[in-house]
Write a protein that holds these residues in place. Sequence first.
Motif, mmCIF file in Angstrom:
data_model
loop_
_atom_site.group_PDB
_atom_site.id
_atom_site.type_symbol
_atom_site.label_atom_id
_atom_site.label_comp_id
_atom_site.label_asym_id
_atom_site.label_seq_id
_atom_site.Cartn_x
_atom_site.Cartn_y
_atom_site.Cartn_z
ATOM 1 N N GLU A 56 0.842 -0.891 -0.236
ATOM 2 C CA GLU A 56 -0.110 -0.283 0.156
ATOM 3 C C GLU A 56 0.622 1.289 0.027
ATOM 4 N N LEU A 57 0.374 2.243 -0.720
ATOM 5 C CA LEU A 57 1.181 3.646 -1.015
ATOM 6 C C LEU A 57 -0.070 4.704 -0.759
ATOM 7 N N GLN A 58 0.749 5.752 0.045
ATOM 8 C CA GLN A 58 -0.599 6.546 0.319
ATOM 9 C C GLN A 58 0.426 7.858 0.401
ATOM 10 N N PHE A 59 -0.543 8.947 -0.595
ATOM 11 C CA PHE A 59 0.257 10.837 -0.605
ATOM 12 C C PHE A 59 -1.404 11.026 -0.152
ATOM 13 N N GLN A 60 -0.885 12.010 0.902
ATOM 14 C CA GLN A 60 -1.735 12.838 1.644
ATOM 15 C C GLN A 60 -1.572 14.017 1.728
ATOM 16 N N SER A 61 -2.209 15.570 1.564
ATOM 17 C CA SER A 61 -1.580 16.561 0.909
ATOM 18 C C SER A 61 -2.667 17.325 2.137
ATOM 19 N N GLU A 62 -2.135 17.898 3.317
ATOM 20 C CA GLU A 62 -2.921 18.297 4.374
ATOM 21 C C GLU A 62 -3.954 17.445 4.222
ATOM 22 N N GLU A 63 -5.254 17.762 4.378
ATOM 23 C CA GLU A 63 -5.893 17.553 5.300
ATOM 24 C C GLU A 63 -7.468 17.209 3.464
ATOM 25 N N LYS A 64 -6.957 18.068 2.550
ATOM 26 C CA LYS A 64 -7.554 17.789 1.313
ATOM 27 C C LYS A 64 -8.029 16.631 0.609
ATOM 28 N N ILE A 65 -6.708 16.490 -0.065
ATOM 29 C CA ILE A 65 -6.283 14.893 -1.084
ATOM 30 C C ILE A 65 -5.421 14.277 0.042
ATOM 31 N N LYS A 66 -6.169 13.401 -0.778
ATOM 32 C CA LYS A 66 -5.575 11.505 0.038
ATOM 33 C C LYS A 66 -5.632 10.692 -1.287
ATOM 34 N N VAL A 67 -4.553 10.359 -1.188
ATOM 35 C CA VAL A 67 -5.065 8.944 -2.559
ATOM 36 C C VAL A 67 -4.411 7.673 -2.192
ATOM 37 N N ILE A 68 -4.664 6.333 -2.556
ATOM 38 C CA ILE A 68 -4.534 5.049 -2.378
ATOM 39 C C ILE A 68 -4.498 4.126 -2.616
ATOM 40 N N ALA A 69 -3.100 3.476 -3.214
ATOM 41 C CA ALA A 69 -3.193 2.695 -4.504
ATOM 42 C C ALA A 69 -2.359 1.543 -3.462
ATOM 43 N N LYS A 70 -3.281 -0.388 -3.890
ATOM 44 C CA LYS A 70 -2.563 -0.568 -2.901
ATOM 45 C C LYS A 70 -3.541 -1.701 -3.782
ATOM 46 N N GLY A 71 -2.471 -3.257 -3.029
ATOM 47 C CA GLY A 71 -2.589 -4.609 -3.917
ATOM 48 C C GLY A 71 -2.458 -5.137 -3.123
ATOM 49 N N ASP A 72 -3.003 -6.418 -3.326
ATOM 50 C CA ASP A 72 -2.758 -8.258 -2.703
ATOM 51 C C ASP A 72 -2.837 -9.110 -3.576
ATOM 52 N N TYR A 73 -1.652 -10.365 -3.309
ATOM 53 C CA TYR A 73 -1.454 -11.571 -4.206
ATOM 54 C C TYR A 73 -1.924 -12.150 -3.125
ATOM 55 N N ASN A 74 -2.514 -13.215 -2.988
ATOM 56 C CA ASN A 74 -2.581 -14.841 -2.800
ATOM 57 C C ASN A 74 -2.259 -16.059 -3.640
ATOM 58 N N MET A 75 -1.650 -16.651 -2.975
ATOM 59 C CA MET A 75 -1.025 -18.459 -3.174
ATOM 60 C C MET A 75 -1.816 -19.270 -2.325
ATOM 61 N N TYR A 76 -2.303 -20.038 -2.938
ATOM 62 C CA TYR A 76 -3.345 -21.359 -1.899
ATOM 63 C C TYR A 76 -2.879 -22.127 -2.294
ATOM 64 N N ASP A 77 -3.042 -22.876 -1.103
ATOM 65 C CA ASP A 77 -2.555 -24.225 -1.186
ATOM 66 C C ASP A 77 -3.869 -25.505 -0.320
ATOM 67 N N LEU A 78 -4.195 -26.178 -1.470
ATOM 68 C CA LEU A 78 -5.385 -26.369 -1.401
ATOM 69 C C LEU A 78 -5.530 -28.270 -1.168
ATOM 70 N N LYS A 79 -6.316 -28.308 -0.135
ATOM 71 C CA LYS A 79 -6.511 -29.963 -0.078
ATOM 72 C C LYS A 79 -6.695 -31.101 -0.810
ATOM 73 N N ASN A 80 -7.611 -30.831 -1.533
ATOM 74 C CA ASN A 80 -8.935 -31.447 -1.673
ATOM 75 C C ASN A 80 -8.973 -30.929 -2.999
ATOM 76 N N GLU A 81 -9.831 -29.280 -3.478
ATOM 77 C CA GLU A 81 -9.813 -28.772 -4.649
ATOM 78 C C GLU A 81 -8.781 -28.334 -5.419
ATOM 79 N N LEU A 82 -8.869 -28.501 -6.232
ATOM 80 C CA LEU A 82 -8.163 -27.357 -7.430
ATOM 81 C C LEU A 82 -7.685 -26.481 -7.663
ATOM 82 N N LYS A 83 -8.975 -25.901 -7.216
ATOM 83 C CA LYS A 83 -8.692 -24.305 -7.261
ATOM 84 C C LYS A 83 -9.279 -23.474 -6.441
#
Length: 188
Positions: A56-83
């Motif tokens: 997550e990266l956040q830019f805030q200019s005083e109290e007026k403008i706030k810009v937030i860019a965020k991302g998630d990446y998940n890796m699943y290791d499943l016991k029985n299911e394919l996906k």
Amino acid sequence: YGGIKGSISKNVSYNTRSAYNRIQDMHFFVNDNNDFFKKGFNTIYEDVNLWNVHGELQFQSEEKIKVIAKGDYNMYDLKNELKPWHKPLWQTTLTVNYNLKNKIIATVDIFVFGKRSTRTLQTDSLVSVFVPTELKAVIDANIGLEYRYSKKLSAFLNFNNLGFKRYMIWNNYPTQKFNFLAGVTMVF
């Protein structure tokens, strides 16, 4: 889990983390093949090892403008299911907030979900088997406006799905095209 949170400058901050979870009976939604209209879902449970990386990266200019860019990446290791049915492997969001003297608040969200796998029943002449199919990646945007009359009373107007597209978050269950929601909030 672990992460690093800090500031690059007075206006720019960041938050990164990684987490590893062992989840017993994590729920996944799959299409109900006995449903005549193919709109229903069943829940299946699976033991999962899940590794998540978040940035997550956040830019805030005083109290007026706030810009937030965020991302998630998940890796699943499943016991029985394919996906990991209907779960995106990655997703990102860009949010921009504008605050005009704590009276008018405007918010723009742009988000992207990666491809998701669904479980589809495929029937040949003698055998029926479940096979994975893929839902396309999704990109969409929303705009929200709020007018704060006082600390206890405000009105809002949200415009959703600015792409005016029907897309599938869930298999055989398309989203609504452009829609809006208006309302009033009161604090007692």
